[in-house]
Design an enzyme around this catalytic site. Structure first.
Site, PDB file in Angstrom:
ATOM      1  N   ARG A  27      75.619 139.480   1.915  1.00 26.33           N
ATOM      2  CA  ARG A  27      74.822 138.515   2.907  1.00 26.33           C
ATOM      3  C   ARG A  27      74.558 139.338   4.191  1.00 26.33           C
ATOM      4  O   ARG A  27      73.252 138.514   4.432  1.00 26.33           O
ATOM      5  CB  ARG A  27      76.090 137.813   2.938  1.00 26.33           C
ATOM      6  CG  ARG A  27      76.111 136.517   1.758  1.00 26.33           C
ATOM      7  CD  ARG A  27      78.041 136.186   2.372  1.00 26.33           C
ATOM      8  NE  ARG A  27      78.176 134.836   1.212  1.00 26.33           N
ATOM      9  CZ  ARG A  27      78.279 135.157  -0.037  1.00 26.33           C
ATOM     10  NH1 ARG A  27      78.406 136.202  -0.514  1.00 26.33           N
ATOM     11  NH2 ARG A  27      78.942 134.266  -0.749  1.00 26.33           N
ATOM     12  N   SER A 165      81.944 127.593  -6.810  1.00 23.89           N
ATOM     13  CA  SER A 165      81.444 128.445  -7.109  1.00 23.89           C
ATOM     14  C   SER A 165      80.622 128.741  -5.575  1.00 23.89           C
ATOM     15  O   SER A 165      80.078 128.178  -4.935  1.00 23.89           O
ATOM     16  CB  SER A 165      80.266 128.753  -7.790  1.00 23.89           C
ATOM     17  OG  SER A 165      79.769 129.538  -8.052  1.00 23.89           O
ATOM     18  N   GLN A 167      79.062 131.216  -4.701  1.00 22.37           N
ATOM     19  CA  GLN A 167      77.979 131.700  -5.654  1.00 22.37           C
ATOM     20  C   GLN A 167      76.220 130.272  -5.381  1.00 22.37           C
ATOM     21  O   GLN A 167      75.207 130.804  -4.868  1.00 22.37           O
ATOM     22  CB  GLN A 167      77.627 133.079  -6.634  1.00 22.37           C
ATOM     23  CG  GLN A 167      78.498 133.540  -6.399  1.00 22.37           C
ATOM     24  CD  GLN A 167      78.388 134.684  -7.298  1.00 22.37           C
ATOM     25  OE1 GLN A 167      78.037 134.760  -8.066  1.00 22.37           O
ATOM     26  NE2 GLN A 167      78.677 136.283  -7.286  1.00 22.37           N
ATOM     27  N   ASP A 314      89.142 136.702  -7.914  1.00 21.66           N
ATOM     28  CA  ASP A 314      88.615 137.917  -8.155  1.00 21.66           C
ATOM     29  C   ASP A 314      89.390 138.723  -8.692  1.00 21.66           C
ATOM     30  O   ASP A 314      89.790 139.772  -8.658  1.00 21.66           O
ATOM     31  CB  ASP A 314      87.689 138.781  -7.249  1.00 21.66           C
ATOM     32  CG  ASP A 314      85.881 138.199  -7.011  1.00 21.66           C
ATOM     33  OD1 ASP A 314      86.227 137.291  -7.819  1.00 21.66           O
ATOM     34  OD2 ASP A 314      85.375 138.501  -6.210  1.00 21.66           O
TER      35      ASP A 314
HETATM   36  C1  S3P Z   1      81.320 135.557  -4.478  1.00 22.60           C
HETATM   37  C2  S3P Z   1      81.451 134.745  -4.947  1.00 22.60           C
HETATM   38  C3  S3P Z   1      82.624 134.290  -6.783  1.00 22.60           C
HETATM   39  C4  S3P Z   1      83.501 136.148  -6.736  1.00 22.60           C
HETATM   40  C5  S3P Z   1      82.345 137.050  -6.895  1.00 22.60           C
HETATM   41  C6  S3P Z   1      81.743 136.920  -5.033  1.00 22.60           C
HETATM   42  C7  S3P Z   1      80.434 135.604  -3.447  1.00 22.60           C
HETATM   43  O1  S3P Z   1      81.888 133.884  -7.472  1.00 22.60           O
HETATM   44  O2  S3P Z   1      83.790 135.994  -7.986  1.00 22.60           O
HETATM   45  O3  S3P Z   1      82.921 137.699  -7.120  1.00 22.60           O
HETATM   46  O4  S3P Z   1      79.667 136.741  -2.556  1.00 22.60           O
HETATM   47  O5  S3P Z   1      79.819 134.871  -3.012  1.00 22.60           O
HETATM   48  P1  S3P Z   1      81.654 132.687  -7.775  1.00 22.60           P
HETATM   49  O6  S3P Z   1      81.160 132.011  -6.501  1.00 22.60           O
HETATM   50  O7  S3P Z   1      80.405 132.260  -8.778  1.00 22.60           O
HETATM   51  O8  S3P Z   1      82.759 131.665  -7.945  1.00 22.60           O
END
Ligand code: S3P
Length: 435
Positions: A27, A165, A167, A314
């Protein structure tokens, strides 16, 4: 094939500073790129995943230089990216892919994203579908990479996300920065909030309501470059927290570990299981950080359900390892997201733990583990399944086994922790006869 360290003659001892946080490093590059002026990131994670993000933004016309673990980004502003005539290579990185889809959806050019074999199997409709509600135009290959993002003027988002999520949430927030009005995004459950915190630090207006799941984003902020030190990655520290808890006679201090409450699930679980952890907070300008000292403890079993999962997503393979040494039956459910990580982590953990004779049962959304059954190695050839976190959890498990084990796919640790094996070696006792 790497021969793993087997049961040491004494416990793990020493101090370690773990590398920078992966989520924050990604980020930092992205938000620095879309800001005005210079951003400097100290203690940036120089792992393969974060370098995929760095290279992608260079390809989008952002001047970025790196010296060791310091990265300098000359921001071009939210409207200053330029399209690339060649595909952007996401490597193995789900975070790069999902977040960049949200950002590129609102640009004035088209982009094509490609990735490695593992990333090309991971679901992308979870991002393209909600972005579609903002009139984004994204073509996937049957829900997977390669993906082509046609830049468009986006409309505001107002709705609930289907998966918990960070992400997906972050992709929507980045799209919302470019929308024609304020957006409201409602999560299923609170997930890691680095995007919200960091964007606000760069000058955006992203507010989370008191319910913890409703996020309001004001469009078209002017972002300003920042200088920051990336905290140590809790998800990397977690390997040594678990090793020190389980290898008899250990005492390890991990310095400057990120303590964002959306990331401390493993610490909470370890403490609930009876783990011995001393937390000494440090002062910091950005996200909270602390020094953690972990000593060996006899652990109790635990039950973990859906609401606890995002803060430990994770680290769940490590929770399974803790459970495999606890004095009872542990249940981890509500974790079906593990099936769509770098590999199917439920299946990989069950397959590899069974080689160690661990009493583990697979569930559609988790595992049931009886830690009272003694381990007995039935197959000394372990496999990382090309997944960094599976490789590292197996390297920690091997410290609890007298038989020497071998690991295939050990190079996958470079995705998030290139120095993992060297750092682990600094905590291990020098065996007799070793220099
Ligand atoms: C992350 C979000 C998680 C995590 C990944 C990093 C991030 O995934 O498992 O290692 O940096 O936003 P999800 O948001 O898909 O669960």
């Amino acid at each position: 094939m790497k021969t793993l360290n087997s049961k040491p003659q004494a416990g793990l001892q020493g101090h370690l500073t773990v590398p920078g946080d992966k989520s924050i490093s990604h980020r930092g590059i992205m938000f620095g790129a879309i800001s005005q002026g210079q951003t400097v990131l100290h203690h940036f994670l120089t792992s393969a995943d974060c370098l995929s993000t760095l290279a992608a933004f260079q390809q989008l016309g952002v001047p970025i230089s790196r010296s060791g673990d310091t990265v300098t980004i000359e921001g071009v502003g939210l409207n200053g990216l330029s399209g690339s005539s060649t595909p952007l290579d996401m490597g193995n990185s789900g975070t790069t892919t999902r977040l960049i889809m949200g950002l590129l959806a609102g640009q004035t050019f088209d982009s094509t994203l490609v990735g490695d074999a593992s990333l090309s199997k991971r679901p992308m409709r979870r991002v393209s579908d909600p972005l579609g509600a903002m009139h984004a135009e994204i073509e996937t290959s049957d829900g997977h990479l390669p993906v082509t993002v046609h830049g468009r003027q986006l409309t505001a988002f107002n709705g609930r996300l289907q998966v918990a999520s960070a992400q997906v949430k972050s992709a929507l927030i980045l799209a919302a920065l470019q929308a024609d009005g304020p957006s409201t995004i409602v999560e299923q459950l609170p997930t890691r909030d680095h995007t919200e915190r960091l964007l606000n630090a760069f000058g955006a207006d992203v507010q989370t309501a008191s319910d913890g799941i409703t996020i309001t984003v004001q469009p078209h902020p002017t972002l300003h470059g920042q200088t920051m030190t990336v905290p140590g990655d809790m998800s990397s520290a977690a390997f040594f927290m678990v090793a020190a808890s389980l290898v008899p006679g250990s005492k390890v201090t991990l310095e400057n570990v990120g303590m964002n409450p959306t990331r401390t699930g493993l610490l909470d679980i370890l403490q609930r299981m009876g783990g011995q952890v001393t937390v000494v907070p440090r002062s910091s300008k950005g996200e909270p950080v602390a020094d953690l000292t972990i000593e060996t403890a006899q652990l109790k079993p635990i039950e973990i359900g859906e609401t606890a999962i995002p803060a430990v997503i994770d680290e769940l393979p490590l929770v399974a390892l803790l459970a495999a040494k606890a004095d009872g039956i542990s249940t981890i459910i509500g974790a079906s997201e593990l099936r769509v990580k770098e590999t199917d982590r439920i299946s990989a953990v069950v397959t590899e733990f069974k080689k160690l004779g661990i009493a583990i049962e697979e569930r559609p959304d988790g595992f049931v583990i009886d830690g009272r059954q003694p381990w007995h190695v039935t197959d000394a050839n372990l496999d990382a399944h090309n997944d960094h976190r599976i490789g590292m959890v197996l390297a920690i498990a091997s410290l609890l086994v007298a038989t020497p084990l071998r690991l295939a796919g050990e190079e996958s640790v470079g995705i998030s922790y290139p120095n993992f094996f060297a750092d682990l070696a600094t905590l291990l006792p020098k065996e007799v006869g070793q220099p």
